[in-house]
Scaffold this motif. Structure first.
Motif, PDB file in Angstrom:
ATOM      1  N   VAL A   8       0.866  -1.183   0.000  1.00  0.00           N
ATOM      2  CA  VAL A   8       0.000   0.000   0.000  1.00  0.00           C
ATOM      3  C   VAL A   8       0.899   1.227   0.000  1.00  0.00           C
ATOM      4  O   VAL A   8       1.748   1.365   0.879  1.00  0.00           O
ATOM      5  N   ASP A   9       0.728   2.097  -1.000  1.00  0.00           N
ATOM      6  CA  ASP A   9       1.438   3.368  -0.920  1.00  0.00           C
ATOM      7  C   ASP A   9       0.445   4.521  -1.012  1.00  0.00           C
ATOM      8  O   ASP A   9      -0.621   4.393  -1.600  1.00  0.00           O
ATOM      9  N   ARG A  10       0.816   5.611  -0.366  1.00  0.00           N
ATOM     10  CA  ARG A  10      -0.027   6.808  -0.338  1.00  0.00           C
ATOM     11  C   ARG A  10       0.816   8.015  -0.751  1.00  0.00           C
ATOM     12  O   ARG A  10       1.949   8.160  -0.303  1.00  0.00           O
ATOM     13  N   SER A  11       0.200   8.845  -1.592  1.00  0.00           N
ATOM     14  CA  SER A  11       0.883  10.033  -2.071  1.00  0.00           C
ATOM     15  C   SER A  11      -0.067  11.218  -2.095  1.00  0.00           C
ATOM     16  O   SER A  11      -1.264  11.057  -2.348  1.00  0.00           O
ATOM     17  N   ASP A  12       0.493  12.390  -1.847  1.00  0.00           N
ATOM     18  CA  ASP A  12      -0.257  13.629  -2.015  1.00  0.00           C
ATOM     19  C   ASP A  12      -0.136  14.051  -3.467  1.00  0.00           C
ATOM     20  O   ASP A  12       0.964  14.024  -4.036  1.00  0.00           O
ATOM     21  N   LEU A  13      -1.265  14.436  -4.058  1.00  0.00           N
ATOM     22  CA  LEU A  13      -1.246  14.923  -5.436  1.00  0.00           C
ATOM     23  C   LEU A  13      -0.837  16.389  -5.442  1.00  0.00           C
ATOM     24  O   LEU A  13      -1.270  17.157  -4.591  1.00  0.00           O
ATOM     25  N   ARG A  14      -0.014  16.752  -6.390  1.00  0.00           N
ATOM     26  CA  ARG A  14       0.384  18.149  -6.502  1.00  0.00           C
ATOM     27  C   ARG A  14      -0.810  18.962  -7.017  1.00  0.00           C
ATOM     28  O   ARG A  14      -1.621  18.462  -7.796  1.00  0.00           O
ATOM     29  N   GLU A  15      -0.892  20.175  -6.572  1.00  0.00           N
ATOM     30  CA  GLU A  15      -1.997  21.077  -6.899  1.00  0.00           C
ATOM     31  C   GLU A  15      -2.251  21.142  -8.407  1.00  0.00           C
ATOM     32  O   GLU A  15      -1.324  21.344  -9.199  1.00  0.00           O
ATOM     33  N   GLY A  16      -3.505  20.926  -8.805  1.00  0.00           N
ATOM     34  CA  GLY A  16      -3.911  21.063 -10.196  1.00  0.00           C
ATOM     35  C   GLY A  16      -3.481  19.929 -11.117  1.00  0.00           C
ATOM     36  O   GLY A  16      -3.610  20.048 -12.336  1.00  0.00           O
ATOM     37  N   LEU A  18      -4.555  16.560 -10.899  1.00  0.00           N
ATOM     38  CA  LEU A  18      -5.412  15.375 -10.790  1.00  0.00           C
ATOM     39  C   LEU A  18      -5.654  14.700 -12.135  1.00  0.00           C
ATOM     40  O   LEU A  18      -5.551  13.481 -12.253  1.00  0.00           O
ATOM     41  N   ALA A  19      -5.985  15.450 -13.171  1.00  0.00           N
ATOM     42  CA  ALA A  19      -6.251  14.854 -14.489  1.00  0.00           C
ATOM     43  C   ALA A  19      -5.020  14.119 -15.013  1.00  0.00           C
ATOM     44  O   ALA A  19      -5.130  13.008 -15.554  1.00  0.00           O
ATOM     45  N   ALA A  24      -1.913   9.029 -15.897  1.00  0.00           N
ATOM     46  CA  ALA A  24      -0.698   8.250 -15.602  1.00  0.00           C
ATOM     47  C   ALA A  24      -1.049   6.940 -14.897  1.00  0.00           C
ATOM     48  O   ALA A  24      -0.439   5.897 -15.176  1.00  0.00           O
ATOM     49  N   MET A  25      -2.050   6.980 -13.989  1.00  0.00           N
ATOM     50  CA  MET A  25      -2.478   5.758 -13.301  1.00  0.00           C
ATOM     51  C   MET A  25      -3.018   4.738 -14.308  1.00  0.00           C
ATOM     52  O   MET A  25      -2.686   3.549 -14.241  1.00  0.00           O
ATOM     53  N   ARG A  26      -3.876   5.200 -15.214  1.00  0.00           N
ATOM     54  CA  ARG A  26      -4.445   4.284 -16.220  1.00  0.00           C
ATOM     55  C   ARG A  26      -3.354   3.680 -17.092  1.00  0.00           C
ATOM     56  O   ARG A  26      -3.367   2.480 -17.383  1.00  0.00           O
ATOM     57  N   ASP A  27      -2.401   4.522 -17.517  1.00  0.00           N
ATOM     58  CA  ASP A  27      -1.309   4.021 -18.363  1.00  0.00           C
ATOM     59  C   ASP A  27      -0.469   2.982 -17.625  1.00  0.00           C
ATOM     60  O   ASP A  27      -0.144   1.928 -18.188  1.00  0.00           O
ATOM     61  N   LEU A  28      -0.116   3.276 -16.381  1.00  0.00           N
ATOM     62  CA  LEU A  28       0.703   2.337 -15.618  1.00  0.00           C
ATOM     63  C   LEU A  28      -0.058   1.046 -15.335  1.00  0.00           C
ATOM     64  O   LEU A  28       0.498  -0.049 -15.479  1.00  0.00           O
ATOM     65  N   ALA A  29      -1.319   1.145 -14.963  1.00  0.00           N
ATOM     66  CA  ALA A  29      -2.115  -0.058 -14.686  1.00  0.00           C
ATOM     67  C   ALA A  29      -2.220  -0.943 -15.927  1.00  0.00           C
ATOM     68  O   ALA A  29      -2.107  -2.170 -15.836  1.00  0.00           O
TER      69      ALA A  29
END
Length: 133
Positions: A8-16, A18-19, A24-29
């Protein structure tokens, strides 16, 4: 058979961003699904405010995690401008090499902590695809 590793990893998203993070998540998955048939589960989540990303992965053994880190390493760099890694929690018995690679990954993505949690009791019914009957 070795016990699975729960990651399990958790990360803060940098401001602005999200899209871009979602893309990037879809591509990596998709890449992981196509290239890592032993991986039992690999899921990204974003909290309701869109501020935190969580990745949950289930590896059948430490060799699977090591393979994932080797294969995906160059792709993880794409997240460096999008997130700040907060933590990696690994549940199970990873190899020292896997833990060292996870620490490198956490440092590359913002310096989050890496914590290994040793199993004490319980059971699981997860089976790698090649062991399902």
């Amino acid at each position: 058979m070795a016990d699975p590793l729960y990651y399990v990893d958790r990360s803060d998203l940098r401001e602005g961003r999200l899209a871009e993070v979602r893309s990037a998540m879809r591509d990596l998955a998709a890449f992981v699904e196509a290239n890592e048939p032993r991986l039992l589960a690999y899921r990204f989540f974003v909290d309701e405010p869109g501020a935190t990303m969580t990745l949950l992965a289930v590896h059948p053994d430490s060799a699977s995690l090591e393979f994932h880190l080797e294969l995906g390493g160059p792709r993880f760099r794409a997240f460096a401008e999008l997130i700040r890694m907060r933590s990696i929690d690994l549940y199970g018995r990873p190899s020292p090499a896997a833990v060292a690679r996870l620490r490198q990954k956490a440092e590359m993505l913002g310096g989050g902590t890496v914590t290994v949690h040793s199993p004490e009791a319980g059971f699981g019914r997860l089976r790698p695809p090649d062991q399902v009957k």
